[in-house]
Write an enzyme that holds these catalytic residues in place. Structure first.
Site, mmCIF file in Angstrom:
data_model
loop_
_atom_site.group_PDB
_atom_site.id
_atom_site.type_symbol
_atom_site.label_atom_id
_atom_site.label_comp_id
_atom_site.label_asym_id
_atom_site.label_seq_id
_atom_site.Cartn_x
_atom_site.Cartn_y
_atom_site.Cartn_z
ATOM 1 N N TRP A 165 -3.289 -2.819 -1.369
ATOM 2 C CA TRP A 165 -2.601 -4.289 -2.089
ATOM 3 C C TRP A 165 -3.631 -4.842 -1.296
ATOM 4 O O TRP A 165 -2.894 -4.969 0.661
ATOM 5 C CB TRP A 165 -0.759 -3.450 -2.251
ATOM 6 C CG TRP A 165 -0.474 -5.313 -1.897
ATOM 7 C CD1 TRP A 165 0.211 -5.634 -3.758
ATOM 8 C CD2 TRP A 165 -0.174 -6.449 -1.737
ATOM 9 N NE1 TRP A 165 0.427 -6.735 -4.153
ATOM 10 C CE2 TRP A 165 0.615 -7.203 -2.869
ATOM 11 C CE3 TRP A 165 0.555 -6.726 -0.602
ATOM 12 C CZ2 TRP A 165 0.754 -8.200 -2.147
ATOM 13 C CZ3 TRP A 165 0.504 -8.404 -0.188
ATOM 14 C CH2 TRP A 165 1.443 -9.033 -1.102
ATOM 15 N N LYS A 217 6.656 -3.541 -4.456
ATOM 16 C CA LYS A 217 7.950 -2.927 -4.415
ATOM 17 C C LYS A 217 8.713 -3.025 -2.704
ATOM 18 O O LYS A 217 9.940 -3.756 -2.933
ATOM 19 C CB LYS A 217 8.122 -1.331 -5.272
ATOM 20 C CG LYS A 217 9.132 -1.539 -4.698
ATOM 21 C CD LYS A 217 10.292 -1.622 -5.773
ATOM 22 C CE LYS A 217 12.004 -1.393 -5.944
ATOM 23 N NZ LYS A 217 12.840 -2.465 -6.504
ATOM 24 N N HIS A 274 20.930 -34.710 -10.595
ATOM 25 C CA HIS A 274 21.263 -35.941 -9.003
ATOM 26 C C HIS A 274 20.089 -35.418 -8.946
ATOM 27 O O HIS A 274 18.861 -36.626 -8.019
ATOM 28 C CB HIS A 274 21.405 -35.293 -7.763
ATOM 29 C CG HIS A 274 23.414 -35.467 -8.030
ATOM 30 N ND1 HIS A 274 23.426 -36.753 -7.691
ATOM 31 C CD2 HIS A 274 23.462 -34.696 -7.991
ATOM 32 C CE1 HIS A 274 24.959 -36.436 -7.628
ATOM 33 N NE2 HIS A 274 24.679 -35.188 -7.754
ATOM 34 N N LYS A 278 14.152 -13.099 -12.107
ATOM 35 C CA LYS A 278 14.386 -12.116 -12.984
ATOM 36 C C LYS A 278 13.486 -12.335 -13.819
ATOM 37 O O LYS A 278 12.240 -11.663 -14.037
ATOM 38 C CB LYS A 278 15.784 -10.716 -12.747
ATOM 39 C CG LYS A 278 15.680 -9.901 -13.242
ATOM 40 C CD LYS A 278 15.913 -9.505 -12.111
ATOM 41 C CE LYS A 278 15.360 -8.929 -10.669
ATOM 42 N NZ LYS A 278 16.388 -8.390 -10.219
ATOM 43 N N GLU A 289 19.503 -15.550 -8.953
ATOM 44 C CA GLU A 289 19.081 -14.137 -9.413
ATOM 45 C C GLU A 289 18.471 -14.174 -10.433
ATOM 46 O O GLU A 289 17.456 -13.552 -10.557
ATOM 47 C CB GLU A 289 20.004 -13.193 -9.169
ATOM 48 C CG GLU A 289 19.790 -11.585 -9.671
ATOM 49 C CD GLU A 289 18.401 -10.227 -8.681
ATOM 50 O OE1 GLU A 289 17.798 -11.533 -7.863
ATOM 51 O OE2 GLU A 289 17.520 -10.156 -9.544
ATOM 52 N N ARG A 321 4.181 0.625 -6.378
ATOM 53 C CA ARG A 321 4.326 -0.363 -5.113
ATOM 54 C C ARG A 321 4.181 -1.673 -5.088
ATOM 55 O O ARG A 321 3.999 -2.081 -4.244
ATOM 56 C CB ARG A 321 4.446 0.561 -3.850
ATOM 57 C CG ARG A 321 5.459 1.395 -3.834
ATOM 58 C CD ARG A 321 4.923 2.363 -2.171
ATOM 59 N NE ARG A 321 4.977 1.604 -0.869
ATOM 60 C CZ ARG A 321 5.779 1.886 -0.501
ATOM 61 N NH1 ARG A 321 6.500 2.594 0.025
ATOM 62 N NH2 ARG A 321 5.393 1.204 1.472
ATOM 63 N N CYS A 380 0.991 -1.293 0.229
ATOM 64 C CA CYS A 380 0.374 0.217 0.680
ATOM 65 C C CYS A 380 0.736 0.794 -0.141
ATOM 66 O O CYS A 380 2.393 1.183 0.288
ATOM 67 C CB CYS A 380 -1.035 0.110 1.319
ATOM 68 S SG CYS A 380 -1.903 -1.821 1.676
ATOM 69 N N ASN A 402 -1.191 1.853 6.450
ATOM 70 C CA ASN A 402 -0.534 0.244 6.124
ATOM 71 C C ASN A 402 -0.548 0.070 6.551
ATOM 72 O O ASN A 402 0.218 0.169 7.979
ATOM 73 C CB ASN A 402 1.046 1.230 5.538
ATOM 74 C CG ASN A 402 0.259 1.648 3.796
ATOM 75 O OD1 ASN A 402 -0.880 2.005 3.027
ATOM 76 N ND2 ASN A 402 1.408 2.177 3.641
ATOM 77 N N GLY A 403 -0.134 -1.727 6.717
ATOM 78 C CA GLY A 403 0.201 -2.212 7.733
ATOM 79 C C GLY A 403 -0.683 -3.936 8.072
ATOM 80 O O GLY A 403 -2.052 -3.490 7.580
ATOM 81 N N GLU A 463 9.350 -12.693 -12.308
ATOM 82 C CA GLU A 463 8.672 -12.373 -11.306
ATOM 83 C C GLU A 463 8.222 -11.019 -12.624
ATOM 84 O O GLU A 463 7.628 -10.773 -12.120
ATOM 85 C CB GLU A 463 9.539 -10.792 -10.522
ATOM 86 C CG GLU A 463 10.771 -10.102 -10.754
ATOM 87 C CD GLU A 463 11.444 -9.743 -9.942
ATOM 88 O OE1 GLU A 463 10.872 -9.571 -8.839
ATOM 89 O OE2 GLU A 463 13.035 -9.816 -9.703
#
Ligand code: AGP
Length: 609
Positions: A74, A604, A504, A485, A481, A27, A2, A100-101, A488
């Site tokens: 969000w 974000k 394996h 990338k 990474e 965000r 948010c 927010n939270g 996402e």
């Protein structure tokens, strides 16, 4: 996650709030809303979906007034609907707030409020705060808030409007970011600095449980005990342009192109010529020598930067390093004490799990440090003064690129520093490494010219259903990474594997045409990885290899396509190899028509658990 904005001044609030919200879109959100004081009446509008939906509503019935708050939500508690969007109000509509939270005891509070006759109009945890403030109302929002906050469990950044005190915005925070933007004629608030940059760079940071009262020409801050405290504004040097696309189609691409500059700035903040600046890495020679281990904790991309750090620090400084994802670390009863060094890595400095892990390490008595990109963020404040800063500038795209590469750069500097202080390498060896590191920004700039061939490759392979990334040592850490990338932003199923581990089990998934991207930047491991390339090739894989120039010839004999990065010290190679893999993810996503800067379901900065 948010986003919150607030404005009080002499200008119409609506366009300022909408502009602020647009800067927080990155965000991640699924609904938006604004509330504005119209005389002594609060009017609000909110809409599910993109900010443009709210914009369309406001076009039909604009909200006038010079004091207001706005929010991008969000969803956590309740679906993304118009009703669940913020702002939320009490039953009379005299109090409106954005949050927010997560209010963890919301169910208990809701029960108590319903027993007292409150009718709820949303499924959110946030709405309980509006009804609670109404229930406790004593004629002053400041003292009402001071009595309400101890009843809230969980995390919050809150901005409140109140019809009885028009012209003022009341705000507070606990474990969720909120910053104030100060100027002489108007005051601003936001959950994130980029939302303020168009108006001011004088930022006031709020501590947990402090309450600020914003009026057009004044800001008053009360500490957690109710005493007024002096303002201590921080000047941020980020400029508005760095939070804008500047002609690039996406923030992600712009941020990849900013990597040479970000690397240069971060290096020069920590090294002078070929010498590390004294005291920048906050650990003495004696402390470095008495350390028994380093634990690195982070999430997502920052965790992958920590993985690269592990290889570099163990190799150069001969110090055992453990790397853990923060959400696991905090609950596994970790074993740390005063001889252990603990490092939290977080671009935003606000990731809830990383913050909690940092607190846990401090509680256990470990020496704690943080690596972050945001001055004054919660993690930076919690670890102060032991904070290492990346100088990447604001990173807007959800997919981290320039922050990652500068985190890796700092990890390498930390490795050199620890190695020197522990007496494992000499001053000359350290200065040779730093000399090589000083070449990296220019080499990174040259590498960006590979973009055209990356885009061509992506246009041929964007329809892949899955992609494997393989590598050994640092290349495995980079493969992790690279794979994240790609996943996402392009939604292609992808896995990163230690090249020697494939056989394996996972090699069973390789079939005719499977795309495998192999990383070969470590000369001592190259022959091993080449064998692994042959293993997958003989099972039908199509192999793209990214290697150093000196390995190009023998790699070309094994792989279908080879991209070369300039030769450098092997420890530094991930800094260069990161660029083609980031560009590959970007161009695959663009070719698939994905919303690169705002990938689905992602935020974000993840400020909830
Ligand atoms: C990066 O591309 C990701 N979107 C994500 O993994 C991110 O790195 C993670 O959430 C940690 O964020 P932080 O660095 O702000 O703590």
């Amino acid at each position: 996650m948010c986003g919150i904005v607030g404005y009080t001044g002499a200008q119409p609030a609506q366009p300022i709030l909408m502009e602020g919200l647009s800067r927080l879109e990155y965000r991640g959100y699924d609904s938006a809303g604004v509330a504005i004081m119209d005389g002594d009446r609060i009017r609000l509008l909110k809409a599910k979906g993109r900010l443009s939906n709210l914009g369309a509503l406001l076009k039909g019935s604009p909200l006038s007034g010079q004091t207001g708050i706005g929010h991008t939500r969000w969803a956590t508690h309740g679906e993304p609907t118009d009703l669940n969007a913020h702002p939320h109000t009490d039953m009379k509509g005299d109090i409106a707030l954005v949050h927010n939270g997560i209010i963890e005891n919301h169910a208990r509070l809701r029960g108590m409020l319903e027993e007292r006759g409150c009718a709820f109009s949303s499924e959110t945890d946030t709405e309980v705060i509006a009804h609670l403030l109404n229930l406790l109302w004593d004629g002053s929002m400041l003292s009402t808030l001071q009595r309400a906050l101890p009843m809230l469990e969980g995390s919050y950044a809150l901005a409140v409007l109140c019809a009885a005190e028009p012209g003022a915005i009341f705000c507070t925070r606990k474990d969720s970011p909120l910053v104030l933007g100060l100027s002489s004629q108007a005051q601003y608030l936001a959950s994130d600095i980029p939302a303020l940059l168009a108006h001011t760079r004088e930022i006031e940071l709020l501590e947990d449980r402090e309450i600020a009262v914003l009026c057009p020409e004044s800001v008053t801050v009360y500490d957690a005990y109710g005493a007024q405290r002096d303002l201590r504004p921080t000047h941020v040097d980020w400029d508005v342009e760095s939070a804008e696309k500047g002609g690039y189609p996406h923030f992600m691409l712009k941020e990849i192109h900013e990597e040479p500059t970000a690397l240069r700035k971060t290096l020069s903040a920590h090294a002078d010529g070929h010498m590390l600046r004294r005291g920048v890495i906050p650990i003495t020679r004696e402390e470095a020598q008495s350390l028994s281990s380093l634990t690195i904790v982070a999430c997502g991309t920052a965790y992958h930067a920590g993985m690269i750090g592990r290889y570099a620090i163990e190799r150069l400084a001969r110090l055992p390093v453990a790397v853990d994802v923060a959400s696991e670390f905090r609950y596994r009863q970790p074993l740390l004490d005063k001889d252990d060094l603990f490092l939290a890595i977080s671009q935003s400095g606000e990731t809830a799990d990383t913050l909690a892990a940092l607190r846990e390490a401090a509680r256990l008595g470990a020496r704690t440090m943080a690596l972050t990109n945001v001055v004054g963020s919660s993690i930076a404040r919690e670890a102060a003064p032991n904070v290492l800063y990346t100088h990447a500038g604001p990173e807007i795209a959800v997919a981290s690129t320039k922050a990652y590469i500068t985190q890796v750069e700092i990890m390498l500097l930390l490795a050199v520093d620890l190695a020197q202080k522990r007496g494992v390498i000499s001053e000359e060896e350290a200065s040779e490494l730093l000399a090589d590191m000083a070449e990296i920004p220019a080499q990174a700039g040259t590498l960006l010219s590979c973009e055209e061939s990356v885009a061509r490759f992506a246009s041929r392979h964007y329809d892949r259903r899955h992609v494997f990334y393989i590598g050994r040592g640092m290349d495995h850490a980079l493969a992790m990474e690279a794979s994240l990338k790609l996943k996402e932003i392009s939604y292609i199923m992808s896995e990163a594997y230690a090249a020697g581990e494939l056989k394996h089990g996972t090699i069973a998934l390789i079939e005719e045409g499977t795309l495998v991207c192999a990383l070969l930047t470590q000369p001592h491991l190259a022959d091993k990885t080449l064998s692994n390339i042959r293993e997958v090739k003989s099972r039908g894989a199509r192999v793209l290899a990214i290697c150093t120039e000196s390995l190009q010839e023998k790699t070309a004999a094994a792989a279908d396509e080879v991209w070369a990065i300039p030769d450098t010290h092997p420890i530094l190679a991930p800094l260069l190899a990161a660029i083609p893999v980031q560009l590959l993810a970007y161009h695959m996503a663009v070719s698939r028509g994905c919303d690169v800067d705002k990938p689905r379901n992602l935020a974000k900065s993840v400020t909830v658990e």
